[in-house]
Design an enzyme around this catalytic site. Structure first.
Site, PDB file in Angstrom:
ATOM      1  N   ASP A  42       0.832  -1.207   0.000  1.00  0.00           N
ATOM      2  CA  ASP A  42       0.000   0.000   0.000  1.00  0.00           C
ATOM      3  C   ASP A  42       0.869   1.260   0.000  1.00  0.00           C
ATOM      4  O   ASP A  42       0.727   2.131   0.849  1.00  0.00           O
ATOM      5  CB  ASP A  42      -0.937  -0.022   1.219  1.00  0.00           C
ATOM      6  N   HIS A 216     -10.346  -2.259   7.435  1.00  0.00           N
ATOM      7  CA  HIS A 216     -11.079  -3.201   6.580  1.00  0.00           C
ATOM      8  C   HIS A 216     -11.539  -4.438   7.341  1.00  0.00           C
ATOM      9  O   HIS A 216     -12.525  -5.071   6.964  1.00  0.00           O
ATOM     10  CB  HIS A 216     -10.222  -3.617   5.382  1.00  0.00           C
ATOM     11  N   HIS A 244      -3.866  -0.385   6.253  1.00  0.00           N
ATOM     12  CA  HIS A 244      -2.653   0.429   6.258  1.00  0.00           C
ATOM     13  C   HIS A 244      -2.054   0.472   7.661  1.00  0.00           C
ATOM     14  O   HIS A 244      -2.089   1.496   8.348  1.00  0.00           O
ATOM     15  CB  HIS A 244      -2.970   1.839   5.753  1.00  0.00           C
TER      16      HIS A 244
END
Length: 323
Positions: A42, A216, A244
């Site tokens: 990411d 998430h 992240h």
């Protein structure tokens, strides 16, 4: 005409690789029997959101550890992947950022959901390797070493919401749809490859979280469709990005360990939702992970943007010898 034919050949090769058995690539271990790698995910934001600071520390620590290669856990280019093989973001977010000598090794990358919002075939194209030889990306593949086999899995097609509720986003499903057939073939090929593996360690790499306490959270489709294959084939680690952050979670009903390394740039989501498994470490910020692997041991370390050792963890196994 020749350029058109070359482009068609490349597309045909990519289609064959997306539908057939996992391609295998070999990496050598060091003379002392060890393998050292980085895992980062990411990251692709033109150096912003501390991406450059993470890259700087990777370069310094990579020199100390003698890194053999790097694993990228996806969402390689924000916000919407690459728009073609000549997209300037490839250089601005990758080549111009990871410039340290220690990082000029092969980068093995999987696709993330943001990558699927762009031109997927661009990231998969061998043309990018002509611009930067350390780049390597496929949907699903295997990296074989003496100590460990890494099974890279294309996890984005598993998430149904990308198909049914894409919101304002466009996902590039070329060579993937129909979804159910693609996933069935992928799981069949993965199961076969895992069964054929004779490496002491088996690690699976994907973009999406299997278990996570961050933004998430758990990915239900992976728990239902992918995890049974991992359990049935004695996989040791599942490594991902997507959230992240940096985290380590232990399964309560199997030996599998879950490691998230998705702190390559933008982070600090400020969310924490416990799940049913055992949380061992969680850092809601930027950073990366190192792994040193021998035939009998694995040593993992999480670092932040200052190169600080935030967390380390080791696992060992006794190899069976046949007399």
């Amino acid at each position: 005409m020749a350029v058109v034919l070359l482009h068609l050949v490349i597309l045909m090769k990519l289609f064959m690789l997306s539908c057939g058995e996992f391609q295998r690539f070999d990496e050598k271990i060091k003379s002392d029997g060890s393998l050292s790698i980085f895992v980062v995910g990411d990251w692709g934001r033109n150096g912003n959101y501390n991406q450059s600071q993470v890259a700087t520390q990777m370069g310094k620590i990579g020199e100390e550890l003698g890194i053999d290669f790097v694993i990228s856990t996806g969402d390689n280019f924000y916000e919407d992947g690459l728009q073609g093989v000549y997209d300037n973001q490839f250089q601005q977010s990758f080549t111009d950022i990871y410039t340290a000598k220690s990082l000029q090794k092969q980068w093995y990358s999987v696709l993330g959901n943001h990558d699927y919002r762009g031109d997927v075939l661009a990231q998969l194209s061998p043309i990018l390797q002509k611009f930067d030889s350390k780049w390597f990306c496929m949907r699903s593949f295997i990296v074989n070493t003496e100590n460990v086999d890494f099974f890279f899995v294309d996890t984005t097609p598993f998430e149904r919401k990308y198909w049914t509720h894409p919101k304002d986003h466009h996902y590039d499903w070329r060579n993937v749809e129909p979804r159910d057939q693609y996933i069935e073939n992928l799981l069949k090929d993965l199961d076969l490859a895992l069964k054929e593996s004779r490496a002491p360690w088996k690690f699976v790499v994907g973009h999406h979280t299997m278990r996570s306490v961050s933004d998430h959270g758990d990915t239900q489709e992976l728990l239902q469709e992918l995890l049974p294959t991992l359990k049935a084939n004695d996989v040791d680690l599942y490594i991902n990005g997507h959230d992240h952050c940096l985290e380590h979670i232990s399964s309560r009903d199997s030996p599998i360990q879950y490691f998230t390394s998705g702190g390559g740039s933008k982070a600090w989501r400020g969310k924490f939702t416990p799940n049913a498994d055992k949380l061992r470490f969680f850092y809601d910020g930027q950073g990366f992970m190192s792994m040193k692997i021998t035939s009998t041991s694995v040593d993992l370390v999480f670092y932040d943007i200052f190169g600080t050792n935030l967390y380390q963890w080791s696992m060992n196994k006794q190899l069976l010898t046949v007399m």
